[in-house]
Write an enzyme that holds these catalytic residues in place. Structure first.
Site, mmCIF file in Angstrom:
data_model
loop_
_atom_site.group_PDB
_atom_site.id
_atom_site.type_symbol
_atom_site.label_atom_id
_atom_site.label_comp_id
_atom_site.label_asym_id
_atom_site.label_seq_id
_atom_site.Cartn_x
_atom_site.Cartn_y
_atom_site.Cartn_z
ATOM 1 N N GLU A 128 -70.331 -49.425 -1.587
ATOM 2 C CA GLU A 128 -69.727 -48.389 -1.708
ATOM 3 C C GLU A 128 -68.235 -48.231 -0.848
ATOM 4 O OE1 GLU A 128 -71.499 -44.600 -0.852
ATOM 5 O OE2 GLU A 128 -69.916 -43.455 -1.624
ATOM 6 N N ALA A 270 -75.240 -44.984 7.058
ATOM 7 C CA ALA A 270 -76.296 -45.572 6.183
ATOM 8 C C ALA A 270 -75.886 -45.696 4.769
ATOM 9 C CB ALA A 270 -77.686 -44.726 6.244
ATOM 10 N N GLU A 272 -77.100 -45.371 0.491
ATOM 11 C CA GLU A 272 -78.337 -44.959 -0.427
ATOM 12 C C GLU A 272 -78.655 -45.921 -1.669
ATOM 13 O OE1 GLU A 272 -75.499 -43.557 -0.195
ATOM 14 O OE2 GLU A 272 -74.583 -42.667 -2.129
ATOM 15 N N GLU A 306 -80.136 -40.214 3.080
ATOM 16 C CA GLU A 306 -80.008 -41.182 2.146
ATOM 17 C C GLU A 306 -81.249 -41.259 1.098
ATOM 18 O OE1 GLU A 306 -77.301 -42.535 2.389
ATOM 19 O OE2 GLU A 306 -77.051 -42.022 4.534
ATOM 20 N N HIS A 309 -80.334 -38.767 -1.661
ATOM 21 C CA HIS A 309 -79.547 -39.329 -2.720
ATOM 22 C C HIS A 309 -80.059 -39.987 -3.954
ATOM 23 C CE1 HIS A 309 -75.272 -38.963 -1.153
ATOM 24 N NE2 HIS A 309 -75.410 -39.566 -0.030
ATOM 25 N N GLU A 328 -72.014 -36.285 -1.869
ATOM 26 C CA GLU A 328 -72.252 -35.963 -0.441
ATOM 27 C C GLU A 328 -72.366 -34.495 -0.136
ATOM 28 O OE1 GLU A 328 -73.053 -38.427 1.001
ATOM 29 O OE2 GLU A 328 -72.229 -40.137 -0.130
HETATM 30 N N1 PHE Z 1 -72.749 -42.939 0.912
HETATM 31 C C1 PHE Z 1 -73.117 -43.166 2.328
HETATM 32 C C2 PHE Z 1 -73.871 -41.648 2.836
HETATM 33 O O1 PHE Z 1 -74.759 -41.458 2.555
HETATM 34 C C3 PHE Z 1 -72.016 -43.365 3.190
HETATM 35 C C4 PHE Z 1 -71.160 -44.614 3.198
HETATM 36 C C5 PHE Z 1 -70.086 -44.586 2.531
HETATM 37 C C6 PHE Z 1 -71.867 -45.593 3.583
HETATM 38 C C7 PHE Z 1 -69.256 -45.713 2.360
HETATM 39 C C8 PHE Z 1 -71.025 -46.988 3.514
HETATM 40 C C9 PHE Z 1 -69.876 -47.013 2.938
HETATM 41 O O2 PHE Z 1 -73.192 -41.005 2.991
HETATM 42 ZN ZN ZN Z 2 -74.399 -39.441 1.523
#
Ligand code: PHE
Ligand code: ZN
Length: 885
Positions: A128, A270, A272, A306, A309, A328
Site C-alpha cells: 500500500e 502496520a 492490514e 489492522e 480492516h 481508514e
Molecule cells: N493501511 C495502514 C493502516 O492500517 C497504513 C499504511 C499505509 C501502512 C501505507 C503502510 C503503508 O492504517
Molecule cells: Zn488503517
C-alpha cells in the site's frame, strides 16, 4: 525529476480500468539482489468499459523484465513498449487472455521500504498504496480485484518461514538443493495493495481462536528468534479484538489462519494485508521491563485496527485512493470504539480528541489543508494524514451520533452486505446509511468534500420573566487552499443545560417537544433555539463528548467554566472545561511574553484548587484524574494563539502556570503520590495503568515546584522503577532539568538498554523532546552517535521526529537552527526513503502562525530546500507548505 509524476491526479478524472485481472499466480524465487518473480495473469476486457483493442498499460517500477508471453506465445520487444513506470501492450486481445511475465527486483537495495525488501535479513513486502508495481508489472490500482495463488521458494537456511496471504496449501523441500517452497491461496478477491509475502528466519508464537459460528482459526505472531516472550500482549489484544468485532459489529473472521509478522524496518505503524498483517515491531513487542503503558495501549489499538480492516478495507475496499478515508476513517472509528469499550470510554474520547486537535486541527488550518476525501493529490503517500484518519473517524462518529448506535450498526451491516468483494466510494457508504435511516444525507456529504475546521460560535441568553433560555448558534467554515467559498454543514451539537445545583434541566424546545439525548442538529449559518421552563440562569454544556470536529467558542465567564469543571455530568466536557480554563490563562500570558502574573492572580489559584480536588476524588477513575493534571501542551497553546506565536513565551507561560499550581497543591499531590503507590507485580490492565498515569502526572507537576524534595522523589521514582512505564516517565521528567541526576539517569538507561533497539529509541526520543535551550545541539550530537542510523525509520522518528514534532521550543528556536537541522536531515533521507522524509517535513506545516522573525527563518529554509533535487513526495510537501509565492 520526472515532471509527469508531479502532475496532480484528480478525483474527477477517475475512469474504470479497461481490463480486469481476475486470477493471479505468482512464483517467487527469493534472492537478495535478484528476486525472480514469475507472474501469470488471467485478464479480460472490462465489460463496463467500451473496449475494442484498448492498450493494456501495466504499472511497474525498477523492474528488470526477462520475458512476456500472451496466451502461451512469447512476445518480442516489438510487441510491447517498456518505459520506466509502465509496460504497454498496444494491441491486447478483446477477449479473455493469459499474460505471463518474468521479472526481477532487488530487495537488498530497496531502501524506500516499499515493494519487496529486506529488514534485518527477513524478506518482507509493503504494497500500500503503490508498492506492488515494484514487485511485478500489474494494474496496480485498488479497483482491480483478483484471487491470488502464491508460490515462494527460498533457501531453507535463510528463510525457513515462508508466508503469504490466505490459507496454506502446500509446502515441501526441493531435494538436493537446500531449497524449499510454500504455496498459499487467498480465496477472497483483493486489490494488489493487500498482497504480502514474508520469508525469513523467524520464531512462531501460535494460538487459536474459535469464531462465533465455530470456525477454528490458527493464529500466529512471527518475531525475531529470542523475542517470543514479548508477544503475549499482542496475542491477547488480537483475540479481544476478534471477539469484540463479532459482538459489537457482527463481523466474523473468514480464513483458516491469521498471521502477524513483526519487522524492524517499516515506514508506518502496520499493514492490514489479507490474512498476513505486517507490523512495525514497535507495535507488537512488549514486556513489562521494555514497554510502557503507552506502548501497551498502542499495541492493543493497532493490533485491533489492522484486524478490523479485514472487513473495513479488505472485504470491502476503496475504488481509488481518493476514497482512502472510506477504510481508514471507518477503521480508526472502529478501533476507538473498541478501546472505549475495553478501557474507559471518557478517557479514550479525551485521547482521541487530543490527537485530533494536536495533529488534525493544525493541518486543517495550514497550507496542507485538504478534505477528508481530497479531490487531488500529487503523491498519494502524502495523504495518510490526520485529516483522512482522525477527522475521517470523526465523520463516522457523527453518523453514529445522528443515526443512533443501532441505526449506524444497521447501516454498516447493509454496507458490508451490499458491497462485499467490491471496491467502492464514500457515496456508497453514506448511501447505505441514508437507506437504513430514510434520511437525506446530502448536506452531510460536505464533511467529506469541504476542508477546514468549522467554527461554531454559541451564546446563551436567559430571560428571567419568560423563564426561557435562547441559544444562538452560528457557523463559519474558514477558507482553505483551493476552497474559498464554503457551504454551511450539518453539525450534531450535543448539549445540556445545568441548573444552579448541578442538575440537568430538561431541554424543552419551544414548539418541538423535548430534545432527544440533548442532540441538536445545526444546519444553517445562524440558528436560534429557545428552551422553555428554565427556572433560573443555567450554564450551558455544549459539544458534549466532542460531538463534532469543530472549534467551539462560547461566551462564558471564568466562574461558569469553573462550575463546569466541577459539575458537568458529561465527563468529556468536564475535562474540556478544565482545559479551556487553563488555555485562557495560558494564551493571555503568552501574549504578555509569558508573564503569568500580568494576566492573573486568583484564577490560577482557583484552577489549582479545582484540579487538586478532581485529582484527589477517588470516586473517579484514576486514568481520568490523570488527564486533569495534564495542562494544555505548548502546541495546544500555540494553536489557540493562531498567530504571532513566540514559542519561548508559550513555554514560559506554561512553566509559570505549572509552578503556580504545584506551589498551591503540591502537598496534596505529594500525599496522593504516596497514597496510591502500587503494590505487587506490574500488570498492563486499565486500572493499574490509570494509577501509574495519575502518579506520573502528580510527580511531573510536583517537580515544577523546583524543590529539592521533589527532585529527590523523581530520582527515586527512576531508581526504584520495576517497569518501563515508571522508568521512562521519571527519565522524561529528569531530562528537562539541569541537574547531575539527569545525566546519571540517562547514562544508566543507556548502559542497560543499548542493545535493545526499541528501548534505545526511547533514550533518543527523551533527549530530543527535552525542553532545554541546548536541544538543537543535543540532537545534532546524537545524529553522530554510533547507534544512530538514518536508515531505520523508528530510529529516525525517535530522534528527528520527536524533536520536530515534540519539541516546539527547540524546533522553532528563533535563530532557525531547528529548521536548518530538519531541512538538512530530511534532504539526506529523501535520497533513499522519500516517504519518511516527506513525513518529517510535515513539521513545517504551522510556520505561518509564528512571529515574524521565526517565520522569516522558516521561509528561507523552505525556499532553499525547494531549490534542491527532491523526490515527488517531498517536493509536494515543500511547495505546498510554502504556498503560492
Ligand atoms: N493501511 C495502514 C493502516 O492500517 C497504513 C499504511 C499505509 C501502512 C501505507 C503502510 C503503508 O492504517
Ligand atoms: Zn488503517
Amino acid at each position: 525529476m520526472n515532471e509527469i509524476a508531479r502532475q496532480p491526479k484528480l478525483l474527477k478524472d477517475y475512469a474504470p480500468p479497461p481490463y480486469l485481472i481476475e486470477e493471479v499466480e505468482l512464483d517467487f524465487k527469493l534472492a537478495p539482489r535478484a528476486a525472480r518473480v514469475a507472474s501469470k495473469l488471467r485478464i479480460r476486457p472490462n465489460p463496463k468499459v467500451a473496449t475494442g483493442g484498448r492498450p493494456l498499460v501495466l504499472d511497474g517500477e525498477g523492474l528488470a523484465l526477462e520475458s512476456v508471453a500472451l496466451d502461451g506465445k512469447a512476445l518480442t520487444p516489438s510487441d510491447y513498449e517498456l518505459k520506466e513506470g509502465s509496460l504497454t501492450i498496444p494491441r491486447a486481445p478483446a477477449h479473455p487472455f493469459t499474460l505471463e511475465l518474468v521479472t526481477y527486483c532487488d530487495p537488498e537495495t530497496n531502501t524506500a521500504l516499499s515493494g519487496l525488501y529486506l529488514s534485518r535479513g527477513t524478506y518482507c513486502t509493503q504494497c500500500e498504496p503503490e508498492g506492488f508495481r515494484r514487485i511485478t508489472f500489474f494494474l496496480d490500482r485498488p479497483d482491480v480485484l483478483a484471487v491470488y495463488t502464491v508460490r515462494i521458494e527460498a533457501e531453507r537456511e535463510v528463510a525457513p518461514i515462508l508466508l503469504s496471504n490466505g490459507n496454506p496449501v502446500a509446502h515441501g523441500d526441493i531435494p538436493g538443493t537446500g531449497r524449499h517452497f510454500a504455496v498459499w491461496h487467498d480465496p477472497f478477491p483483493k486489490p494488489s495493495y493487500l498482497f504480502a509475502l514474508v520469508g525469513g528466519r523467524l520464531a512462531k508464537v501460535p494460538d487459536r481462536f474459535v469464531t462465533v459460528s465455530g470456525r477454528e482459526v490458527d493464529l500466529a505472531i512471527y518475531v525475531e528468534p529470542g523475542k517470543e516472550d514479548r508477544c503475549s500482549w499482542a496475542m491477547e489484544s488480537l483475540k479481544r479484538a476478534m471477539r469484540w468485532d463479532e459482538e459489537r459489529f457482527g463481523r466474523e473472521y473468514d480464513l483458516d489462519v491469521f498471521n502477524i509478522v513483526a519487522v524492524s524496518d517499516f515506514n508506518m505503524g502496520a499493514m492490514e494485508n489479507k490474512g498476513l498483517n505486517i507490523f512495525n515491531d514497535k507495535l507488537v513487542l512488549a514486556r513489562p521491563d521494555t514497554a510502557s503503558d503507552a506502548d501497551y495501549a498502542s499495541i492493543e489499538g493497532v493490533i485491533a485496527h489492522e484486524y478490523f480492516h479485514n472487513w473495513s478495507g479488505d472485504r470491502v475496499t476503496c475504488r481509488d485512493w481518493f476514497q482512502l478515508c472510506l477504510k481508514e476513517g471507518l477503521t480508526v472509528f472502529r478501533d476507538q470504539e473498541f478501546t472505549g469499550d475495553t478501557r474507559s470510554a471518557p478517557v479514550e474520547r479525551i485521547a482521541a480528541v487530543r490527537m485530533l486537535k494536536t495533529h488534525q486541527f493544525p493541518e486543517d488550518a495550514g497550507p496542507l489543508a485538504h478534505a477528508v476525501r481530497p479531490a487531488s493529490y500529487i503523491e498519494i503517500n502524502n495523504f495518510y494524514t490526520a485529516t483522512v484518519y482522525e477527522k475521517g473517524a470523526e465523520v463516522c462518529r457523527m453518523l453514529q451520533t445522528l443515526l443512533g448506535r443501532e441505526g449506524f450498526r444497521k447501516g454498516l451491516d447493509l454496507y458490508f452486505e451490499r458491497h462485499d468483494g467490491e471496491a467502492v466510494t464514500v457515496e456508497d457508504f453514506v448511501e447505505a446509511m441514508a437507506d437504513v435511516s430514510g434520511r437525506d444525507l446530502s448536506q452531510f456529504m460536505l464533511w467529506y468534500t469541504q476542508s477546514g475546521t468549522p467554527e461554531l460560535a454559541c451564546s446563551l441568553d436567559y430571560d428571567p420573566h419568560a423563564k426561557t433560555a435562547r441559544l444562538s448558534v452560528s457557523q463559519v467554515v474558514p477558507p482553505t487552499p483551493g476552497q474559498t467559498k464554503k457551504e454551511p454543514m450539518l453539525i450534531p451539537l450535543k448539549m445540556g443545560l445545568i441548573g444552579a445545583n448541578g442538575d440537568e434541566l430538561p431541554l424543552k424546545l419551544d414548539g418541538k417537544g423535548v430534545v432527544n439525548d440533548g442532540l441538536l442538529e445545526i444546519t444553517g449559518r445562524e440558528q436560534v433555539f429557545e428552551f422553555r421552563d428554565i427556572p433560573s440562569p443555567p450554564t450551558p454544556s455544549l459539544l458534549r463528548g466532542f460531538s463534532a470536529p469543530v472549534r467551539l467558542t462560547v461566551s462564558l465567564d471564568p466562574e461558569q467554566i469553573e462550575f463546569l469543571m466541577r459539575h458537568d455530568k458529561d465527563a468529556f466536557n468536564r475535562w474540556q472545561a478544565a482545559q479551556t480554563y487553563a488555555t485562557n490563562l495560558l494564551t493571555a500570558a503568552s501574549r504578555e511574553g509569558g508573564d503569568l502574573s500580568r494576566v492573573t492572580g486568583k484564577e490560577a489559584l482557583r484552577l489549582a484548587q479545582a484540579l487538586g480536588q478532581t485529582a484527589g476524588d477517588s470516586s473517579l477513575e484514576a486514568a481520568y484524574r490523570a488527564e486533569f493534571l495534564k495542562l494544555p501542551s505548548e502546541s495546544d497553546i500555540a494553536r489557540e494563539l493562531a498567530r504571532n506565536v513566540d514559542t519561548d513565551a508559550v513555554r514560559a507561560a506554561r512553566e509559570s502556570l505549572r509552578r503556580t499550581i504545584a506551589g498551591e497543591i503540591g502537598s496534596s499531590l505529594a500525599e496522593l503520590y504516596e497514597a496510591i503507590a502500587p503494590q505487587g507485580p506490574y500488570s498492563p490492565d486499565p486500572e493499574s495503568t490509570g494509577v501509574r498515569a495519575l502518579r506520573g502526572a502528580a510527580l511531573d507537576l510536583l517537580v515544577a515546584t523546583g524543590k529539592p524534595s521533589a527532585l529527590a522523589r523523581a530520582e527515586r521514582h527512576y531508581r526504584e522503577a520495576t517497569n518501563m512505564t515508571d522508568a521512562i516517565s521519571a527519565l522524561a521528567i529528569l531530562s528537562h532539568l539541569d541537574a547531575p541526576a539527569r545525566d546519571e539517569a540517562l547514562a544508566h538507561f543507556y548502559a542497560r538498554w543499548q542493545d535493545e533497539p526499541l528501548v534505545l529509541d526511547k533514550w533518543f526520543a527523551v533527549q530530543a523532546r527535552a525542553a532545554r535551550s541546548d536541544s538543537v545541539e543535543t540532537v545534532r550530537a546524537l545524529l553522530s552517535h554510533p547507534k544512530f542510523s538514518l536508515k531505520n525509520p523508528n530510529r529516525v522518528r525517535a530522534l528527528i521526529g520527536s524533536f520536530v514534532h515534540g519539541n516546539p521550543t527547540g524546533f522553532n528556536r528563533a535563530d532557525g537552527a531547528g529548521f536548518e537541522l530538519l531541512a538538512e536531515q530530511a534532504y539526506e533521507i529523501d535520497r533513499f526513503n522519500p516517504h519518511v522524509a516527506a513525513r518529517l517535513l510535515g513539521a513545517f506545516e504551522s510556520w505561518r502562525i509564528l512571529e515574524p522573525v521565526r517565520q522569516g527563518r522558516a521561509k528561507a529554509v523552505l525556499e532553499a530546500l525547494a531549490r534542491r533535487q527532491l523526490s515527488t513526495d517531498s517536493y509536494e510537501i515543500v511547495t505546498k507548505t510554502l504556498g503560492p509565492s
